[in-house]
Write a protein that holds these residues in place. Structure first.
Motif, PDB file in Angstrom:
ATOM      1  N   GLN A   1      34.353  -8.581  14.373  1.00  0.00           N
ATOM      2  CA  GLN A   1      33.745  -9.086  14.235  1.00  0.00           C
ATOM      3  C   GLN A   1      32.632  -8.261  14.408  1.00  0.00           C
ATOM      4  O   GLN A   1      32.650  -7.702  14.864  1.00  0.00           O
ATOM      5  N   VAL A   2      31.399  -8.265  13.669  1.00  0.00           N
ATOM      6  CA  VAL A   2      30.398  -6.647  13.926  1.00  0.00           C
ATOM      7  C   VAL A   2      28.991  -7.674  14.128  1.00  0.00           C
ATOM      8  O   VAL A   2      29.159  -8.987  14.136  1.00  0.00           O
ATOM      9  N   GLN A   3      28.846  -7.149  15.085  1.00  0.00           N
ATOM     10  CA  GLN A   3      27.691  -6.936  15.778  1.00  0.00           C
ATOM     11  C   GLN A   3      26.637  -6.025  15.994  1.00  0.00           C
ATOM     12  O   GLN A   3      27.341  -4.796  16.096  1.00  0.00           O
ATOM     13  N   LEU A   4      25.464  -6.571  16.112  1.00  0.00           N
ATOM     14  CA  LEU A   4      23.710  -5.523  15.989  1.00  0.00           C
ATOM     15  C   LEU A   4      22.939  -6.226  16.721  1.00  0.00           C
ATOM     16  O   LEU A   4      22.579  -7.181  16.612  1.00  0.00           O
ATOM     17  N   VAL A   5      22.955  -5.396  17.663  1.00  0.00           N
ATOM     18  CA  VAL A   5      21.610  -5.022  18.683  1.00  0.00           C
ATOM     19  C   VAL A   5      20.746  -4.140  19.410  1.00  0.00           C
ATOM     20  O   VAL A   5      21.002  -3.371  19.575  1.00  0.00           O
ATOM     21  N   GLU A   6      19.760  -5.187  18.983  1.00  0.00           N
ATOM     22  CA  GLU A   6      18.299  -4.507  18.884  1.00  0.00           C
ATOM     23  C   GLU A   6      18.082  -4.438  20.607  1.00  0.00           C
ATOM     24  O   GLU A   6      17.993  -5.361  20.878  1.00  0.00           O
ATOM     25  N   SER A   7      17.834  -3.491  20.469  1.00  0.00           N
ATOM     26  CA  SER A   7      16.875  -3.713  22.652  1.00  0.00           C
ATOM     27  C   SER A   7      15.334  -2.754  22.334  1.00  0.00           C
ATOM     28  O   SER A   7      14.915  -2.023  20.956  1.00  0.00           O
ATOM     29  N   ALA A  24      25.411  -0.620  16.708  1.00  0.00           N
ATOM     30  CA  ALA A  24      27.023  -1.820  16.256  1.00  0.00           C
ATOM     31  C   ALA A  24      27.904  -1.220  16.079  1.00  0.00           C
ATOM     32  O   ALA A  24      28.241   0.100  17.112  1.00  0.00           O
ATOM     33  N   SER A  25      28.935  -2.982  16.982  1.00  0.00           N
ATOM     34  CA  SER A  25      30.072  -2.343  17.153  1.00  0.00           C
ATOM     35  C   SER A  25      30.540  -3.638  16.540  1.00  0.00           C
ATOM     36  O   SER A  25      30.433  -4.364  15.629  1.00  0.00           O
ATOM     37  N   GLY A  26      32.156  -3.601  16.696  1.00  0.00           N
ATOM     38  CA  GLY A  26      33.086  -4.208  16.032  1.00  0.00           C
ATOM     39  C   GLY A  26      34.318  -3.039  15.367  1.00  0.00           C
ATOM     40  O   GLY A  26      34.017  -2.431  15.582  1.00  0.00           O
ATOM     41  N   SER A  27      34.787  -4.404  14.793  1.00  0.00           N
ATOM     42  CA  SER A  27      35.955  -3.490  13.427  1.00  0.00           C
ATOM     43  C   SER A  27      35.131  -2.601  12.250  1.00  0.00           C
ATOM     44  O   SER A  27      35.447  -2.807  11.142  1.00  0.00           O
ATOM     45  N   ILE A  28      34.310  -1.449  12.434  1.00  0.00           N
ATOM     46  CA  ILE A  28      33.948  -0.973  11.627  1.00  0.00           C
ATOM     47  C   ILE A  28      34.363   0.376  11.216  1.00  0.00           C
ATOM     48  O   ILE A  28      34.648   1.036  11.499  1.00  0.00           O
ATOM     49  N   SER A  29      35.025   0.481  10.118  1.00  0.00           N
ATOM     50  CA  SER A  29      35.638   2.017   9.508  1.00  0.00           C
ATOM     51  C   SER A  29      34.451   2.496   9.117  1.00  0.00           C
ATOM     52  O   SER A  29      34.554   4.398   8.907  1.00  0.00           O
ATOM     53  N   SER A  30      33.419   2.210   8.117  1.00  0.00           N
ATOM     54  CA  SER A  30      32.212   2.855   7.819  1.00  0.00           C
ATOM     55  C   SER A  30      31.286   2.373   7.738  1.00  0.00           C
ATOM     56  O   SER A  30      30.807   1.693   7.420  1.00  0.00           O
ATOM     57  N   ILE A  31      29.557   3.129   7.552  1.00  0.00           N
ATOM     58  CA  ILE A  31      28.920   3.065   7.566  1.00  0.00           C
ATOM     59  C   ILE A  31      27.994   3.352   6.263  1.00  0.00           C
ATOM     60  O   ILE A  31      28.008   4.664   6.317  1.00  0.00           O
ATOM     61  N   THR A 101      34.421  -3.454   6.799  1.00  0.00           N
ATOM     62  CA  THR A 101      34.904  -3.667   7.748  1.00  0.00           C
ATOM     63  C   THR A 101      36.644  -3.116   7.409  1.00  0.00           C
ATOM     64  O   THR A 101      36.700  -3.658   6.431  1.00  0.00           O
ATOM     65  N   TYR A 102      37.228  -3.921   7.938  1.00  0.00           N
ATOM     66  CA  TYR A 102      38.621  -4.207   7.170  1.00  0.00           C
ATOM     67  C   TYR A 102      39.256  -5.184   6.277  1.00  0.00           C
ATOM     68  O   TYR A 102      39.669  -5.582   5.035  1.00  0.00           O
ATOM     69  N   THR A 103      37.753  -6.141   6.151  1.00  0.00           N
ATOM     70  CA  THR A 103      37.547  -7.239   4.781  1.00  0.00           C
ATOM     71  C   THR A 103      36.627  -6.432   3.218  1.00  0.00           C
ATOM     72  O   THR A 103      36.600  -7.442   3.078  1.00  0.00           O
ATOM     73  N   GLY A 104      36.012  -5.103   3.855  1.00  0.00           N
ATOM     74  CA  GLY A 104      34.919  -5.161   2.968  1.00  0.00           C
ATOM     75  C   GLY A 104      34.063  -4.751   3.311  1.00  0.00           C
ATOM     76  O   GLY A 104      33.823  -4.901   4.297  1.00  0.00           O
ATOM     77  N   TRP A 105      33.212  -4.330   2.671  1.00  0.00           N
ATOM     78  CA  TRP A 105      31.804  -4.223   2.937  1.00  0.00           C
ATOM     79  C   TRP A 105      31.104  -4.936   2.375  1.00  0.00           C
ATOM     80  O   TRP A 105      30.700  -6.486   1.633  1.00  0.00           O
ATOM     81  N   GLY A 106      29.713  -5.954   3.697  1.00  0.00           N
ATOM     82  CA  GLY A 106      28.867  -6.631   3.921  1.00  0.00           C
ATOM     83  C   GLY A 106      27.594  -5.823   4.267  1.00  0.00           C
ATOM     84  O   GLY A 106      27.689  -4.633   4.820  1.00  0.00           O
ATOM     85  N   THR A 107      27.181  -6.917   3.834  1.00  0.00           N
ATOM     86  CA  THR A 107      25.342  -5.958   5.632  1.00  0.00           C
ATOM     87  C   THR A 107      25.603  -7.249   6.228  1.00  0.00           C
ATOM     88  O   THR A 107      25.532  -8.745   5.973  1.00  0.00           O
TER      89      THR A 107
END
Length: 119
Positions: A1-7, A24-31, A101-107
Motif C-alpha cells: 500500500q502506498v502512502q504520501l505523507v506531507e509535513s 512516499a512509502s510502500g511497495s514502489i518500484s518506479s516514480i 507498484t506491483y499492481t501497475g501505474w497509479g496516481t
C-alpha cells in the motif's frame, strides 16, 4: 500500500517562507512524477508545481519565481520551498505522485497540509 505523507505547513506572515516535504512509502518500484497541488476554501484544487523523474519542472504562473520544487529520488521525497508568501497562497497543499507498484501505474495523493499566510 502506498502512502504520501506531507509535513511543513503552518502559519506565516506575508513575505515569509515555508518548506513543505512529502515522503512516499510502500511497495514502489518506479516514480514518474511528483508534485504539489493546493485547494483554498470554496475553490477548486489547482496545480502548484510538478517535477518528473528526469528533473523537468512545471509551475503555476502564480508561483513562478517564488516557489521551487525539488526531489530526493533515492528517498522518494519531494519538497516545495515557498518564499515571498502572499495571503493568496493560503490553502491546503496536497502532495501527489504518479508511480508504479506491483499492481501497475497509479496516481496517489497525500492527506494535505495547511498553509496559512497572514497579511
Amino acid at each position: 500500500q502506498v502512502q504520501l505523507v506531507e509535513s511543513g505547513g503552518g502559519l506565516v506572515q506575508a513575505g515569509g517562507s515555508l518548506r513543505l516535504s512529502c515522503a512516499a512509502s510502500g511497495s514502489i518500484s518506479s516514480i514518474n512524477v511528483m508534485g504539489w497541488y493546493r485547494q483554498a476554501p470554496g475553490k477548486q484544487r489547482e496545480l502548484v508545481a510538478t517535477i518528473t523523474s528526469d528533473g523537468s519542472t512545471n509551475y503555476a504562473d502564480s508561483v513562478k519565481g517564488r516557489f521551487t520544487i525539488t526531489t530526493d529520488n533515492a528517498k522518494k521525497k519531494v519538497y516545495l520551498q515557498m518564499t515571498s508568501l502572499e495571503p493568496e497562497d493560503t490553502a491546503a497543499y496536497y502532495c501527489t505522485s504518479r508511480l508504479r507498484t506491483y499492481t501497475g501505474w497509479g496516481t496517489y495523493w497525500g492527506q494535505g497540509t495547511q498553509v496559512t499566510v497572514s497579511s
